[in-house]
Design an enzyme around this catalytic site. Structure first.
Site, PDB file in Angstrom:
ATOM      1  N   HIS A 258      25.704  36.388 -21.204  1.00  0.00           N
ATOM      2  CA  HIS A 258      24.340  36.172 -20.711  1.00  0.00           C
ATOM      3  C   HIS A 258      23.659  37.535 -20.618  1.00  0.00           C
ATOM      4  CE1 HIS A 258      20.984  34.863 -18.241  1.00  0.00           C
ATOM      5  NE2 HIS A 258      21.385  33.611 -18.369  1.00  0.00           N
ATOM      6  N   ARG A 281      12.709  34.656 -16.316  1.00  0.00           N
ATOM      7  CA  ARG A 281      11.964  34.990 -17.540  1.00  0.00           C
ATOM      8  C   ARG A 281      11.059  33.843 -17.952  1.00  0.00           C
ATOM      9  NH1 ARG A 281      16.312  35.722 -21.355  1.00  0.00           N
ATOM     10  NH2 ARG A 281      17.818  35.237 -19.722  1.00  0.00           N
TER      11      ARG A 281
END
Length: 492
Positions: A258, A281
């Protein structure tokens, strides 16, 4: 052996994460009995840590929000993210059951009425829990696990024989007699061995992201040295034990890193990191490197952005928020507007409780702390504003621009993030009935699996929100298959 536990007709479920609890509830709903074996002191596993939510394609929530989506589009996005290495039949099953999976969780009281856009998705489809205006945040994974466990507890109270939970009980072997799997051998916390037998076994034991000296060393040498977001219990025991039985492994070298795990300023070198949710995000967070520049599409695939950090983001010096302990790192930036969109209570947990974020009054303060020129940070933010406003194309191909751009003159919140081992994509090969397949391509009679212990669904790279979806969809399928096998054997 000290004892032997049997209940007929019954299914033995190993693992108390989302796949295991989904399987258990499905079995009980279909009239069966469950013995759930969990190695830790409580249920939850890594599922309880999940923060971005669960994908659903074509849900009522999406329709109410004006989002046009379909299982076909989720199939397309999943195959694209996985570089077409996915088992297409499993992807079809995953996508076509996504709406039912969301409804399954809503039926036990999980409020999934907010939808987020995660990296690699064509449209917003990752369902999560709306953030309260004030008070404590409600992480999606934790709430899902709490509600499912509460439902199972309720069913146990009504009829205790339907659901039995054994915690701090580790599976050490699978029992097969006359060509059929009939149970598992376990050991308790005090070392007592016993057999748990039934008519079918479902493995929901999770992945191997914490198995540094075992499966990671065998299949993922490229990941050694990265920190992990997983609990220490993620040792891949289900994979190892089924492998000894002859189960076929698939995609074991596909281990997802990740791109964003928080660096704790108090312990920058810690090997276990706290995940910086992709939803950050999805609500407008930007990422810059130590030079103060953007270097990629924040909503790109996980493997893509991990690669961008490794190539274009150097380690951050200790003088800036404690640094990154020599690891290549990015700096996540958020504004008041993007924080509000993400959810103030959830952000405050990251910023105030965990102290991952630090507030700077404007770009000059941030530039001074980072030891770069004011003009560099200002140019980065001004350019993104132009891209956000549609005045120019994003040089990294970003097409969706959530919430708001960050002004150089407003308060800016910054946190250091690094790539970390997050999910093991490979595992046991299963078919669309969740039956475990052996090395000869045939089902191992009586053995089923669901969740991260399996491989094939995600291909080379997993989309955010597909892990919880996989657990619910294939957990329920494994439960259905297991109880039907149980009924068949009882009738015999």
């Amino acid at each position: 052996m000290a004892s032997q536990l049997t209940a007929e007709p019954t299914v033995v479920v190993v693992g108390g994460g989302l796949a295991g609890l989904s399987a258990s509830l499905e079995i009980i709903n279909e009239g069966g009995k469950v013995i759930l074996v969990e190695g830790e002191s409580n249920t939850g596993g890594n599922s309880a840590k999940a923060s971005s939510g669960i994908n659903g394609a074509g849900t009522d929530t999406q329709k109410k929000l004006g989002i046009q989506d379909s299982p076909e589009l989720l199939i397309k996005d999943t195959l694209s993210a996985g570089d077409d290495e996915n088992n297409k039949q499993l992807v079809k099953v995953l996508s076509e059951n996504s709406v039912a999976a969301v409804e399954f969780l809503r039926s036990v009281g999980v409020d999934l009425t907010d939808v987020n856009l995660c990296g690699g998705h064509s449209v917003p489809r990752t369902h999560w829990i709306p953030s309260p205006k004030e008070g404590r945040p409600i992480p999606a994974g934790f709430e899902i696990m709490k509600r499912l466990r509460a439902k199972l507890n309720e069913l146990h109270k009504e009829k205790p024989e339907r659901f039995r939970l054994l915690t701090q009980t580790k599976m050490v072997d699978i029992i097969r007699e006359s060509g059929k799997v009939v149970g598992v051998e376990v050991v308790s916390a005090d070392g007592e061995k016993s057999k748990i037998t039934g008519d079918a076994v479902i493995l929901a034991t999770g992945g191997f992201s914490a198995d540094q000296d075992g499966l990671l060393k065998e299949f993922g040498t490229q990941t050694l040295g990265f920190p992990s977001t997983n609990g220490a219990f993620a040792k891949g025991e289900g994979v190892k034990i089924a492998r000894k039985l002859g189960a076929k492994l698939i995609g074991m070298e596909r281990i997802q890193i990740h791109p964003t795990a928080f660096v704790d300023p108090k312990e920058p070198a810690a090997g276990t990191k706290f995940l910086a949710a992709e939803a950050l995000r999805g609500k407008g967070a930007l990422l810059i490197n130590s030079e103060g520049k953007r270097f990629g599409n924040e909503l790109g695939r996980r493997d893509y952005f991990t690669g961008r950090i490794q190539e274009h983001a150097k380690p951050i010096e200790e003088s800036f928020q404690g640094g990154s302990a020599g690891r290549n790192a990015a700096i996540m930036l958020m504004s008041e507007k993007t924080i509000d969109a993400f959810g103030r209570p959830a952000f405050n947990f990251y910023a105030i409780v965990k102290k991952f974020f630090k507030k700077y009054e404007n770009h000059q303060e941030l530039a001074k702390a980072l030891n770069v020129g004011d003009a560099v940070i200002k140019a980065t933010l001004d350019e993104y504003q132009e891209i956000f406003d549609g005045k120019k194309e994003d040089p990294w191909g970003k097409k969706v621009f959530p919430v708001a751009a960050i002004s150089p003159n407003e308060p800016i919140y910054a946190a250091i993030v690094v790539p970390a081992i997050h999910y093991t994509i490979g595992g046991l090969q299963i078919d669309d009935h969740a039956r475990v397949i052996d090395e000869q391509g045939k089902p191992i009679v009586g053995l089923y699996a669901a969740g991260e212990v399996t491989g094939g669904v995600h291909g080379s790279n997993r989309l955010g929100g597909n892990s919880l979806l996989e657990c619910v969809v294939f957990g329920r399928i494994a439960g259905h298959s297991g109880i039907n096998a149980s009924k068949t054997r009882t009738e015999l």
